[in-house]
Design an enzyme around this catalytic site. Structure first.
Site, PDB file in Angstrom:
ATOM      1  N   THR A 205       0.902  -1.093   0.128  1.00  0.00           N
ATOM      2  CA  THR A 205       0.062  -0.147   0.014  1.00  0.00           C
ATOM      3  C   THR A 205       0.798   1.124  -0.169  1.00  0.00           C
ATOM      4  OG1 THR A 205      -1.757  -0.898   1.263  1.00  0.00           O
ATOM      5  CG2 THR A 205      -1.564   1.402   1.534  1.00  0.00           C
ATOM      6  N   GLY A 235     -10.778  -2.114   3.065  1.00  0.00           N
ATOM      7  CA  GLY A 235     -10.069  -1.813   4.099  1.00  0.00           C
ATOM      8  C   GLY A 235     -10.039  -0.532   4.679  1.00  0.00           C
TER       9      GLY A 235
HETATM   10  N1  ASP Z   1      -4.345  -1.384   4.847  1.00  0.00           N
HETATM   11  C1  ASP Z   1      -4.504  -2.105   3.347  1.00  0.00           C
HETATM   12  C2  ASP Z   1      -5.744  -2.734   3.412  1.00  0.00           C
HETATM   13  O1  ASP Z   1      -6.263  -3.252   4.412  1.00  0.00           O
HETATM   14  C3  ASP Z   1      -3.237  -3.043   3.140  1.00  0.00           C
HETATM   15  C4  ASP Z   1      -2.170  -2.724   3.207  1.00  0.00           C
HETATM   16  O2  ASP Z   1      -1.967  -1.653   3.984  1.00  0.00           O
HETATM   17  O3  ASP Z   1      -1.118  -3.608   3.504  1.00  0.00           O
HETATM   18  O4  ASP Z   1      -6.590  -2.721   2.671  1.00  0.00           O
END
Ligand code: ASP
Length: 341
Positions: A205, A235
């Site tokens: 991300t 998310g």
């Molecule tokens: N926070 C992101 C999600 O849950 C994923 C990530 O940051 O790795 O969609």
């Protein structure tokens, strides 16, 4: 008093003001995701590619600020570089959902006005952070999802890209592995929910927090979410107050990690709230919030910046791709937990 002295006295506050504006720190912090990022998992070549792309994104954002540009423009400039790179889980190179396609989420917030924009579950927008910004700037709403968000994009003249544009072989391989594990029944029991989203399958991300020369903060986050996500799962990344938050009165925050936990803690706003209600310094607030995520069983991290140019890069995962460049300190790019935070 002579006229000359009077003029001098009148001009003095102006000169002090100009000097303090010139001395005011500005700059940005970026992340490219947190997770199980260990030295054994990255070849030296791959590691060098990550460091180079982080530096490129950092410099793209810094160039905007150096010229006197707005923090919001620095955020989109830095995030666009990472969205366009297949290395990160955002834009090109996003993870696959359970249906074998890439589904993208993004959000942005302006610390000056607390205006915000977000999109979730979009499939054909090349740079979702740009659409999030247009939701903020060109609509009456804060968040748009799926087809509706894409109809809005079309109405603004966005060019749609086919979903294949985002898809890469190594992310497809990650989906295969996740689905094999799921079928074998070793994952996702109520007793071991921590194993459900295999922690290694979602690095990347991206996010940015920036402070411009006018003293305005901004934050943005863009992601493909988590490998093998189902049923329109969204998310924390596009949720204002969870994955992204900015207010000039406190700080700008962008999060990355196991989104379900970040939503439950309300991570980004939780950091700002500690500063607002208790006067907690930025670093201590970020550490306390990530500790809360950890106590619930989640992992990940945040980057944060306050209006004085203080930085926090806090995470409880083995690593977090991160980089910082501020007018008053040397730039750093880091990946592993044992490097500078
Ligand atoms: N926070 C992101 C999600 O849950 C994923 C990530 O940051 O790795 O969609």
């Amino acid at each position: 008093m002579t006229t000359f002295m009077k003029t001098l006295l009148l001009l003095l506050p102006l000169a002090t003001l100009a000097a303090s504006a010139a001395d005011r720190p500005y700059g940005l912090v970026i992340h490219g995701g947190a997770g199980v990022i260990e030295r054994s998992a990255l070849s030296p070549k791959r590691e060098a590619e990550y460091r180079a792309k982080l530096a490129e994104a950092l410099n793209a954002g810094y160039a905007v600020l150096e010229k006197g540009g707005a923090s919001l423009d620095a955020v989109t400039a830095a995030i666009n570089v990472m969205e366009d790179s297949p290395l990160f889980n955002a834009g090109k190179g996003a993870v696959f959902n359970a249906d074998g396609i890439c589904e993208l989420d993004a959000s942005i917030m302006d610390g000056r006005t607390q205006a915000a924009g977000a999109v979730a579950g979009v499939h054909r927008i090349k740079n979702p952070i740009n659409l999030a910004r247009d939701v903020m700037a060109k609509s009456e709403h804060v968040m748009m999802v799926g087809d509706g968000a894409e109809i809005f994009a079309r109405s603004l003249g966005y060019e749609m890209v086919p979903n294949e544009y985002f898809q890469t072989d190594w992310r497809r391989e990650q989906l295969k592995k996740a689905q094999e594990k799921e079928k074998s029944g070793k994952e996702r029991t109520a007793a071991v929910p921590a194993d459900y989203f295999t922690r290694t399958l979602r690095w990347g991300t991206v996010g940015c927090v920036a402070l411009d020369r006018a003293g305005n903060l901004a934050a943005g986050t863009s992601t493909g979410g988590m490998t093998n996500k189902k049923f329109g799962r969204v998310g924390d990344a596009p949720i204002i107050g969870a994955g992204t938050y900015a207010s000039n009165a406190t700080c700008a925050v962008s999060a990355t990690g196991w989104g379900e936990f970040f939503i439950r803690v309300g991570v980004a706003r939780d950091i700002a709230a500690q500063m607002e209600y208790r006067g907690t310094p930025l670093q201590a607030a970020a550490a306390a919030t990530i500790a809360k995520v950890g106590r619930l069983g989640g992992d990940g991290g945040v980057i944060a910046l306050d209006a004085q140019g203080n930085v926090a890069m806090e995470f409880n995962s083995p690593g977090m791709y991160r980089a910082v460049r501020l007018s008053h300190r040397p730039a750093t790019v880091a990946i592993y937990g044992d490097e500078a935070k």
